[in-house]
Design a protein around this motif. Structure first.
Motif, PDB file in Angstrom:
ATOM      1  N   VAL A 111       0.850  -1.218  -0.032  1.00  0.00           N
ATOM      2  CA  VAL A 111      -0.106   0.067  -0.061  1.00  0.00           C
ATOM      3  C   VAL A 111       0.839   1.132   0.080  1.00  0.00           C
ATOM      4  O   VAL A 111       1.696   1.324   0.876  1.00  0.00           O
ATOM      5  N   ASP A 112       0.889   2.075  -0.851  1.00  0.00           N
ATOM      6  CA  ASP A 112       1.639   3.129  -1.130  1.00  0.00           C
ATOM      7  C   ASP A 112       0.741   4.431  -0.313  1.00  0.00           C
ATOM      8  O   ASP A 112      -0.426   4.790  -0.923  1.00  0.00           O
ATOM      9  N   VAL A 113       1.091   4.768   0.712  1.00  0.00           N
ATOM     10  CA  VAL A 113       0.420   6.008   1.350  1.00  0.00           C
ATOM     11  C   VAL A 113       0.640   7.301   1.046  1.00  0.00           C
ATOM     12  O   VAL A 113       1.668   7.749   1.097  1.00  0.00           O
ATOM     13  N   ASP A 114      -0.519   7.933   0.684  1.00  0.00           N
ATOM     14  CA  ASP A 114      -0.392   9.194   0.623  1.00  0.00           C
ATOM     15  C   ASP A 114      -0.981  10.154   1.826  1.00  0.00           C
ATOM     16  O   ASP A 114      -0.486  11.149   1.958  1.00  0.00           O
ATOM     17  N   LYS A 115      -1.716   9.522   2.621  1.00  0.00           N
ATOM     18  CA  LYS A 115      -2.320  10.295   3.840  1.00  0.00           C
ATOM     19  C   LYS A 115      -2.728   9.489   4.902  1.00  0.00           C
ATOM     20  O   LYS A 115      -3.482   8.672   4.654  1.00  0.00           O
ATOM     21  N   LEU A 116      -2.390   9.846   6.336  1.00  0.00           N
ATOM     22  CA  LEU A 116      -2.978   9.260   7.416  1.00  0.00           C
ATOM     23  C   LEU A 116      -4.003  10.193   8.181  1.00  0.00           C
ATOM     24  O   LEU A 116      -3.640  11.319   8.090  1.00  0.00           O
ATOM     25  N   ALA A 117      -4.956   9.502   8.663  1.00  0.00           N
ATOM     26  CA  ALA A 117      -5.934  10.179   9.410  1.00  0.00           C
ATOM     27  C   ALA A 117      -5.555  10.277  10.998  1.00  0.00           C
ATOM     28  O   ALA A 117      -4.666   9.314  11.286  1.00  0.00           O
ATOM     29  N   ASP A 118      -5.659  11.299  11.699  1.00  0.00           N
ATOM     30  CA  ASP A 118      -5.353  11.242  13.215  1.00  0.00           C
ATOM     31  C   ASP A 118      -6.429  10.452  13.811  1.00  0.00           C
ATOM     32  O   ASP A 118      -6.030   9.871  15.022  1.00  0.00           O
ATOM     33  N   THR A 119      -7.598  10.516  13.301  1.00  0.00           N
ATOM     34  CA  THR A 119      -8.697   9.751  14.121  1.00  0.00           C
ATOM     35  C   THR A 119      -9.130   8.654  13.318  1.00  0.00           C
ATOM     36  O   THR A 119      -9.662   8.985  11.888  1.00  0.00           O
ATOM     37  N   TYR A 120      -9.109   7.359  13.934  1.00  0.00           N
ATOM     38  CA  TYR A 120      -9.499   6.347  12.739  1.00  0.00           C
ATOM     39  C   TYR A 120     -10.025   5.252  13.948  1.00  0.00           C
ATOM     40  O   TYR A 120      -9.856   5.550  15.116  1.00  0.00           O
ATOM     41  N   PRO A 121     -10.714   4.053  13.627  1.00  0.00           N
ATOM     42  CA  PRO A 121     -11.391   3.413  14.328  1.00  0.00           C
ATOM     43  C   PRO A 121     -10.641   2.764  15.673  1.00  0.00           C
ATOM     44  O   PRO A 121     -11.150   2.611  16.763  1.00  0.00           O
ATOM     45  N   GLU A 122      -9.462   2.422  15.390  1.00  0.00           N
ATOM     46  CA  GLU A 122      -8.546   1.906  16.454  1.00  0.00           C
ATOM     47  C   GLU A 122      -7.445   2.664  17.134  1.00  0.00           C
ATOM     48  O   GLU A 122      -6.411   2.019  17.569  1.00  0.00           O
ATOM     49  N   ALA A 123      -7.649   4.133  16.639  1.00  0.00           N
ATOM     50  CA  ALA A 123      -6.397   4.787  17.316  1.00  0.00           C
ATOM     51  C   ALA A 123      -6.258   4.726  18.771  1.00  0.00           C
ATOM     52  O   ALA A 123      -4.969   4.864  18.889  1.00  0.00           O
ATOM     53  N   ASP A 124      -7.377   4.567  19.632  1.00  0.00           N
ATOM     54  CA  ASP A 124      -6.952   4.568  20.989  1.00  0.00           C
ATOM     55  C   ASP A 124      -6.399   3.198  21.424  1.00  0.00           C
ATOM     56  O   ASP A 124      -6.262   3.099  22.680  1.00  0.00           O
ATOM     57  N   GLU A 125      -6.538   2.274  20.488  1.00  0.00           N
ATOM     58  CA  GLU A 125      -5.984   0.886  21.087  1.00  0.00           C
ATOM     59  C   GLU A 125      -4.567   0.446  20.511  1.00  0.00           C
ATOM     60  O   GLU A 125      -4.045  -0.553  20.782  1.00  0.00           O
ATOM     61  N   ARG A 126      -3.916   1.215  19.480  1.00  0.00           N
ATOM     62  CA  ARG A 126      -2.684   1.019  18.962  1.00  0.00           C
ATOM     63  C   ARG A 126      -1.659   2.141  18.757  1.00  0.00           C
ATOM     64  O   ARG A 126      -2.228   3.214  18.778  1.00  0.00           O
ATOM     65  N   ARG A 127      -0.451   1.792  18.664  1.00  0.00           N
ATOM     66  CA  ARG A 127       0.401   3.019  18.536  1.00  0.00           C
ATOM     67  C   ARG A 127       0.894   2.659  16.746  1.00  0.00           C
ATOM     68  O   ARG A 127       0.993   1.570  16.529  1.00  0.00           O
ATOM     69  N   ARG A 128       1.506   3.538  16.236  1.00  0.00           N
ATOM     70  CA  ARG A 128       1.865   3.425  15.003  1.00  0.00           C
ATOM     71  C   ARG A 128       3.145   3.958  14.844  1.00  0.00           C
ATOM     72  O   ARG A 128       3.420   5.035  15.589  1.00  0.00           O
ATOM     73  N   ARG A 129       4.049   3.695  14.004  1.00  0.00           N
ATOM     74  CA  ARG A 129       5.423   4.283  13.715  1.00  0.00           C
ATOM     75  C   ARG A 129       6.011   4.084  12.209  1.00  0.00           C
ATOM     76  O   ARG A 129       5.978   2.846  11.757  1.00  0.00           O
ATOM     77  N   TRP A 130       6.659   4.719  11.638  1.00  0.00           N
ATOM     78  CA  TRP A 130       7.083   4.742  10.443  1.00  0.00           C
ATOM     79  C   TRP A 130       8.457   4.431  10.842  1.00  0.00           C
ATOM     80  O   TRP A 130       9.216   5.219  11.373  1.00  0.00           O
TER      81      TRP A 130
END
Length: 152
Positions: A111-130
Motif C-alpha cells: 500500500v503506497d500511502v498518501d495520507k494518514l488520519a489522526d482519528t480512525y477506528p482503532e486509534a485509541d488501541e494501537r500505536r503506529r510508527r514509520w
C-alpha cells in the motif's frame, strides 16, 4: 510394529488433530521519506508487539481491498494506492480466545500511502510508527516477515 505405528500417526492421527491453516490479508504500508523508503508498523492490541495491519478476509471485498480496509481501521490509512498482487506472504500462529493457537498464512499487499488520519477506528488501541524496512525487520517477530521486509 513401530513402522506401522509411525505410519498410522502420520497418515491418520496427526491430520485429524492438526488445525488447517487459515488465511489473513495484510497491508505493507509504505512511503518515501527523506532517507529512503519507510514502512508503517502498528502495535497489536493484545501483546503490544509490532505488526503490519492485517485481518481476516471480508465478505464482498477482494483480498487487496480487505487489506486496505484493515489499514484504515488499524492504522488510519486514509488515502493510498494498493497493488493488486501480493508482494509476499508469511506464517504465524494466532492465539484465539481461550489461548488456542491457529496456524495462519498471511498474504501481504503493498500500500503506497498518501495520507494518514489522526482519528480512525482503532486509534485509541494501537500505536503506529514509520521505520525503515531494515528497522521494521528487527521489530517484527515472524521470520518470514523479517525476510520480506529486508528484501524491499
Amino acid at each position: 510394529m513401530t513402522s506401522a505405528f509411525k505410519k498410522a500417526w502420520a497418515e491418520v492421527v496427526q491430520p485429524m488433530i492438526s488445525r488447517p491453516r487459515r488465511l489473513q490479508v495484510a497491508a505493507l504500508c509504505c512511503r518515501e521519506g527523506d532517507k529512503g523508503a519507510k514502512v508503517l508498523l502498528i502495535t497489536s492490541r493484545d501483546t503490544g508487539r509490532w505488526i503490519l495491519p492485517k485481518g481476516w478476509p471480508i465478505d464482498g471485498l477482494t483480498a487487496p481491498d480487505a487489506a486496505l480496509q484493515e489499514a484504515w481501521e488499524e492504522a488510519g490509512v486514509k488515502k493510498a494506492r494498493i497493488r493488486r498482487k501480493p508482494v509476499g506472504s508469511y506464517e504465524y500462529d494466532k492465539r484465539l480466545e481461550g489461548g488456542v493457537p491457529v496456524p495462519v498464512d498471511v498474504k501481504v499487499y503493498r500500500v503506497d500511502v498518501d495520507k494518514l488520519a489522526d482519528t480512525y477506528p482503532e486509534a485509541d488501541e494501537r500505536r503506529r510508527r514509520w521505520v525503515s524496512p531494515q528497522e521494521a525487520a528487527e521489530l517484527v517477530d515472524e521470520d518470514s516477515l523479517k525476510t520480506l521486509l529486508r528484501q524491499m
